[in-house]
Design a protein around this motif. Structure first.
Motif, PDB file in Angstrom:
ATOM      1  N   GLY A 153      33.074  23.807  51.691  1.00 24.42           N
ATOM      2  CA  GLY A 153      32.239  24.995  51.634  1.00 24.42           C
ATOM      3  C   GLY A 153      31.346  25.067  50.413  1.00 24.42           C
ATOM      4  N   ARG A 154      31.226  23.965  49.667  1.00 25.00           N
ATOM      5  CA  ARG A 154      30.344  23.965  48.494  1.00 25.00           C
ATOM      6  C   ARG A 154      28.898  23.766  48.940  1.00 25.00           C
ATOM      7  NH1 ARG A 154      33.545  19.536  44.930  1.00 25.00           N
ATOM      8  NH2 ARG A 154      33.444  18.529  46.987  1.00 25.00           N
ATOM      9  N   PRO A 155      27.976  24.583  48.456  1.00 30.39           N
ATOM     10  CA  PRO A 155      26.575  24.467  48.868  1.00 30.39           C
ATOM     11  C   PRO A 155      25.934  23.176  48.347  1.00 30.39           C
ATOM     12  CG  PRO A 155      27.029  26.658  48.016  1.00 30.39           C
ATOM     13  CD  PRO A 155      28.205  25.810  47.658  1.00 30.39           C
ATOM     14  N   LEU A 156      25.109  22.593  49.209  1.00 26.49           N
ATOM     15  CA  LEU A 156      24.352  21.393  48.890  1.00 26.49           C
ATOM     16  C   LEU A 156      22.869  21.729  48.930  1.00 26.49           C
ATOM     17  CD1 LEU A 156      26.328  19.011  51.272  1.00 26.49           C
ATOM     18  CD2 LEU A 156      26.664  19.220  48.793  1.00 26.49           C
ATOM     19  N   PHE A 157      22.134  21.287  47.914  1.00 26.03           N
ATOM     20  CA  PHE A 157      20.703  21.569  47.822  1.00 26.03           C
ATOM     21  C   PHE A 157      19.920  20.257  47.770  1.00 26.03           C
ATOM     22  CE2 PHE A 157      22.700  24.870  44.893  1.00 26.03           C
ATOM     23  CZ  PHE A 157      22.865  25.812  45.898  1.00 26.03           C
ATOM     24  N   LEU A 158      18.742  20.281  48.338  1.00 27.98           N
ATOM     25  CA  LEU A 158      17.778  19.185  48.195  1.00 27.98           C
ATOM     26  C   LEU A 158      16.594  19.765  47.434  1.00 27.98           C
ATOM     27  CD1 LEU A 158      16.671  16.355  48.780  1.00 27.98           C
ATOM     28  CD2 LEU A 158      15.856  17.218  50.992  1.00 27.98           C
ATOM     29  N   ILE A 159      16.458  19.396  46.158  1.00 21.48           N
ATOM     30  CA  ILE A 159      15.472  20.054  45.304  1.00 21.48           C
ATOM     31  C   ILE A 159      14.652  19.034  44.522  1.00 21.48           C
ATOM     32  CG2 ILE A 159      16.620  22.280  45.115  1.00 21.48           C
ATOM     33  CD1 ILE A 159      17.995  21.374  42.614  1.00 21.48           C
ATOM     34  N   SER A 160      13.454  19.444  44.178  1.00 22.76           N
ATOM     35  CA  SER A 160      12.498  18.586  43.476  1.00 22.76           C
ATOM     36  C   SER A 160      12.528  18.855  41.974  1.00 22.76           C
ATOM     37  CB  SER A 160      11.083  18.840  44.007  1.00 22.76           C
ATOM     38  OG  SER A 160      10.111  18.248  43.169  1.00 22.76           O
ATOM     39  N   THR A 161      12.314  17.807  41.192  1.00 22.75           N
ATOM     40  CA  THR A 161      12.254  17.974  39.744  1.00 22.75           C
ATOM     41  C   THR A 161      11.052  18.814  39.327  1.00 22.75           C
ATOM     42  OG1 THR A 161      11.066  15.864  39.579  1.00 22.75           O
ATOM     43  CG2 THR A 161      13.454  15.819  39.268  1.00 22.75           C
ATOM     44  N   MET A 162      10.075  18.968  40.209  1.00 24.15           N
ATOM     45  CA  MET A 162       8.913  19.788  39.893  1.00 24.15           C
ATOM     46  C   MET A 162       9.197  21.276  40.060  1.00 24.15           C
ATOM     47  SD  MET A 162       5.680  17.615  41.381  1.00 24.15           S
ATOM     48  CE  MET A 162       6.279  17.556  43.075  1.00 24.15           C
ATOM     49  N   ALA A 163      10.289  21.622  40.775  1.00 28.37           N
ATOM     50  CA  ALA A 163      10.617  23.030  41.031  1.00 28.37           C
ATOM     51  C   ALA A 163      11.189  23.681  39.782  1.00 28.37           C
ATOM     52  CB  ALA A 163      11.609  23.142  42.181  1.00 28.37           C
ATOM     53  N   MET A 164      10.834  24.927  39.566  1.00 28.41           N
ATOM     54  CA  MET A 164      11.306  25.640  38.384  1.00 28.41           C
ATOM     55  C   MET A 164      12.826  25.760  38.374  1.00 28.41           C
ATOM     56  SD  MET A 164      10.440  26.856  35.562  1.00 28.41           S
ATOM     57  CE  MET A 164       8.657  26.727  35.840  1.00 28.41           C
ATOM     58  N   HIS A 165      13.444  26.010  39.537  1.00 31.17           N
ATOM     59  CA  HIS A 165      14.902  26.152  39.550  1.00 31.17           C
ATOM     60  C   HIS A 165      15.588  24.843  39.155  1.00 31.17           C
ATOM     61  CE1 HIS A 165      13.620  25.774  43.931  1.00 31.17           C
ATOM     62  NE2 HIS A 165      14.185  24.605  43.686  1.00 31.17           N
ATOM     63  N   THR A 166      15.009  23.686  39.523  1.00 31.69           N
ATOM     64  CA  THR A 166      15.597  22.410  39.127  1.00 31.69           C
ATOM     65  C   THR A 166      15.501  22.225  37.618  1.00 31.69           C
ATOM     66  OG1 THR A 166      14.863  21.510  41.249  1.00 31.69           O
ATOM     67  CG2 THR A 166      15.626  19.944  39.598  1.00 31.69           C
ATOM     68  N   GLN A 167      14.355  22.557  37.056  1.00 29.19           N
ATOM     69  CA  GLN A 167      14.188  22.447  35.608  1.00 29.19           C
ATOM     70  C   GLN A 167      15.152  23.381  34.878  1.00 29.19           C
ATOM     71  OE1 GLN A 167       9.978  22.799  34.605  1.00 29.19           O
ATOM     72  NE2 GLN A 167       9.419  21.708  36.485  1.00 29.19           N
ATOM     73  N   ASN A 168      15.369  24.557  35.460  1.00 28.91           N
ATOM     74  CA  ASN A 168      16.348  25.470  34.860  1.00 28.91           C
ATOM     75  C   ASN A 168      17.753  24.863  34.880  1.00 28.91           C
ATOM     76  OD1 ASN A 168      14.360  27.400  34.438  1.00 28.91           O
ATOM     77  ND2 ASN A 168      14.855  28.566  36.273  1.00 28.91           N
ATOM     78  N   LEU A 169      18.126  24.254  36.013  1.00 24.92           N
ATOM     79  CA  LEU A 169      19.459  23.667  36.146  1.00 24.92           C
ATOM     80  C   LEU A 169      19.640  22.464  35.227  1.00 24.92           C
ATOM     81  CD1 LEU A 169      19.944  23.846  40.026  1.00 24.92           C
ATOM     82  CD2 LEU A 169      21.079  25.249  38.295  1.00 24.92           C
ATOM     83  N   GLN A 170      18.585  21.731  34.989  1.00 23.20           N
ATOM     84  CA  GLN A 170      18.686  20.592  34.082  1.00 23.20           C
ATOM     85  C   GLN A 170      18.983  21.051  32.655  1.00 23.20           C
ATOM     86  OE1 GLN A 170      14.859  18.895  34.970  1.00 23.20           O
ATOM     87  NE2 GLN A 170      15.705  17.362  36.359  1.00 23.20           N
ATOM     88  N   ALA A 171      18.520  22.246  32.318  1.00 22.47           N
ATOM     89  CA  ALA A 171      18.772  22.788  30.984  1.00 22.47           C
ATOM     90  C   ALA A 171      20.084  23.553  30.914  1.00 22.47           C
ATOM     91  CB  ALA A 171      17.616  23.698  30.575  1.00 22.47           C
ATOM     92  N   ASP A 172      20.470  24.194  32.022  1.00 19.99           N
ATOM     93  CA  ASP A 172      21.687  25.010  32.060  1.00 19.99           C
ATOM     94  C   ASP A 172      22.191  25.000  33.495  1.00 19.99           C
ATOM     95  OD1 ASP A 172      23.629  27.052  32.181  1.00 19.99           O
ATOM     96  OD2 ASP A 172      22.638  28.209  30.606  1.00 19.99           O
ATOM     97  N   PRO A 173      23.347  24.389  33.766  1.00 23.08           N
ATOM     98  CA  PRO A 173      23.797  24.213  35.156  1.00 23.08           C
ATOM     99  C   PRO A 173      24.337  25.477  35.820  1.00 23.08           C
ATOM    100  CG  PRO A 173      25.474  23.401  33.672  1.00 23.08           C
ATOM    101  CD  PRO A 173      24.282  23.777  32.807  1.00 23.08           C
ATOM    102  N   ARG A 174      24.488  26.562  35.097  1.00 26.67           N
ATOM    103  CA  ARG A 174      25.068  27.767  35.687  1.00 26.67           C
ATOM    104  C   ARG A 174      24.133  28.352  36.749  1.00 26.67           C
ATOM    105  NH1 ARG A 174      26.159  31.487  30.665  1.00 26.67           N
ATOM    106  NH2 ARG A 174      24.152  30.532  30.077  1.00 26.67           N
ATOM    107  N   ALA A 175      24.723  28.745  37.880  1.00 22.95           N
ATOM    108  CA  ALA A 175      23.915  29.258  38.988  1.00 22.95           C
ATOM    109  C   ALA A 175      24.774  30.105  39.914  1.00 22.95           C
ATOM    110  CB  ALA A 175      23.290  28.108  39.775  1.00 22.95           C
ATOM    111  N   SER A 176      24.094  30.916  40.714  1.00 26.24           N
ATOM    112  CA  SER A 176      24.739  31.705  41.763  1.00 26.24           C
ATOM    113  C   SER A 176      23.904  31.588  43.026  1.00 26.24           C
ATOM    114  CB  SER A 176      24.845  33.184  41.374  1.00 26.24           C
ATOM    115  OG  SER A 176      25.666  33.357  40.249  1.00 26.24           O
ATOM    116  N   LEU A 177      24.573  31.573  44.168  1.00 24.32           N
ATOM    117  CA  LEU A 177      23.885  31.562  45.461  1.00 24.32           C
ATOM    118  C   LEU A 177      24.320  32.788  46.245  1.00 24.32           C
ATOM    119  CD1 LEU A 177      22.013  29.903  47.419  1.00 24.32           C
ATOM    120  CD2 LEU A 177      24.141  29.085  48.478  1.00 24.32           C
ATOM    121  N   LEU A 178      23.354  33.628  46.616  1.00 24.75           N
ATOM    122  CA  LEU A 178      23.619  34.795  47.447  1.00 24.75           C
ATOM    123  C   LEU A 178      23.264  34.466  48.890  1.00 24.75           C
ATOM    124  CD1 LEU A 178      24.105  37.873  47.998  1.00 24.75           C
ATOM    125  CD2 LEU A 178      21.681  38.204  47.459  1.00 24.75           C
TER     126      LEU A 178
END
Length: 262
Positions: free
Chosen positions: A61-86
């Motif tokens: 049940g863990r969410p899987l994402f396909l994301i681009s390094t150009m996306a702001m959310h990916t750049q955010n995760l590269q700096a800080d992995p903490r996240a929430s999915l609603l």
């Protein structure tokens, strides 16, 4: 697990059985295809940054994402992995606060090797069109390592779910057909829904003039009732557990016959 107490029950009858919060959370994420991903903003430190995010699930049940390094959310995760999915209950109409939703919290990490291969298969099974860009050099697969879960099942039904409980739970067996059952009952059997409410529900349900099915699972179903300006909900149990659309149809017919016989 903490739960909101809600208003006191008028009846002393035992509570109507229903799936656990963990099962309902797993069912919601199974039914969903897109959620809102909140990451920690790199541009504005400490601020949440929310994005629309298609996702798939791994067997736990863990969410899987396909994301681009150009996306702001990916750049955010590269700096800080903490996240929430609603994830919110799909197909709901009316008051959004009466709908189910679940928030998954944890750290997101990029996948490689066998993990990436497995994620690719699961993701493309759910999002076929993503095959057109899945192999672009700037795209990669990520997984949210779920550390905690908060579930809301509508008014007066909410609480934290331990990550281990969430991973161990299974989606409801009616999850993939619940929408069809609900649509069919509301479209073709409105009178029957009122009959169910008046015969099987608790005190005051016999006052309902209108009833619509709002949810269904292996243990029962939820009705939204109307009388004049008043709106309220009741849950009605099945006499036995059902796991397929055919079984639900058989049981609903049996229940209607019993109610009409009085």
């Amino acid at each position: 697990m903490s739960r909101h107490a809600g208003p006191p029950r008028v009846s002393e009858a035992p509570p109507v059985p229903e799936p656990t919060f963990a099962e309902r959370a797993r069912t919601l994420t199974h039914q969903g295809r897109t959620g809102a991903l909140a990451t920690v903003s790199r541009k504005h430190p400490g601020h949440p940054f929310a994005s629309i995010m298609p996702y798939a699930l791994d067997p736990e049940g863990r969410p899987l994402f396909l994301i681009s390094t150009m996306a702001m959310h990916t750049q955010n995760l590269q700096a800080d992995p903490r996240a929430s999915l609603l994830v919110t209950q799909p197909g709901m109409t009316g008051d959004p606060l009466a709908a189910g939703r679940v928030t998954l919290m944890g750290d997101a990490k990029p996948l490689a090797g066998d993990d990436a291969v497995a994620a690719r298969a699961a993701y493309l099974e759910r999002h076929e069109k993503a095959a057109y860009w899945a192999d672009f050099g700037d795209f990669g697969f990520w997984r949210l390592e779920v550390a905690d879960v908060y579930f809301v099942g509508g008014f007066a039904a909410m609480g934290w779910v331990e990550a281990g409980e969430y991973r161990a739970a299974s989606p409801d067996p009616l999850a993939d057909v619940a929408g069809d059952i609900i649509e069919h009952m509301n479209r073709d059997h409105a009178d029957a829904l009122v009959t169910y409410a008046r015969f099987y529900a608790e005190a005051e349900a016999d006052e309902a003039d209108e009833a619509t099915m709002a949810a269904v699972d292996r243990l029962g179903f939820k009705l939204r009732l109307v009388r004049g300006e008043r709106r309220w909900s009741v849950r009605i149990p099945f006499p036995r557990e059902v796991t397929t659309a055919a079984e639900s149809r058989t049981v609903l017919i049996e229940m209607l016959k019993r109610a009409r016989a009085g």
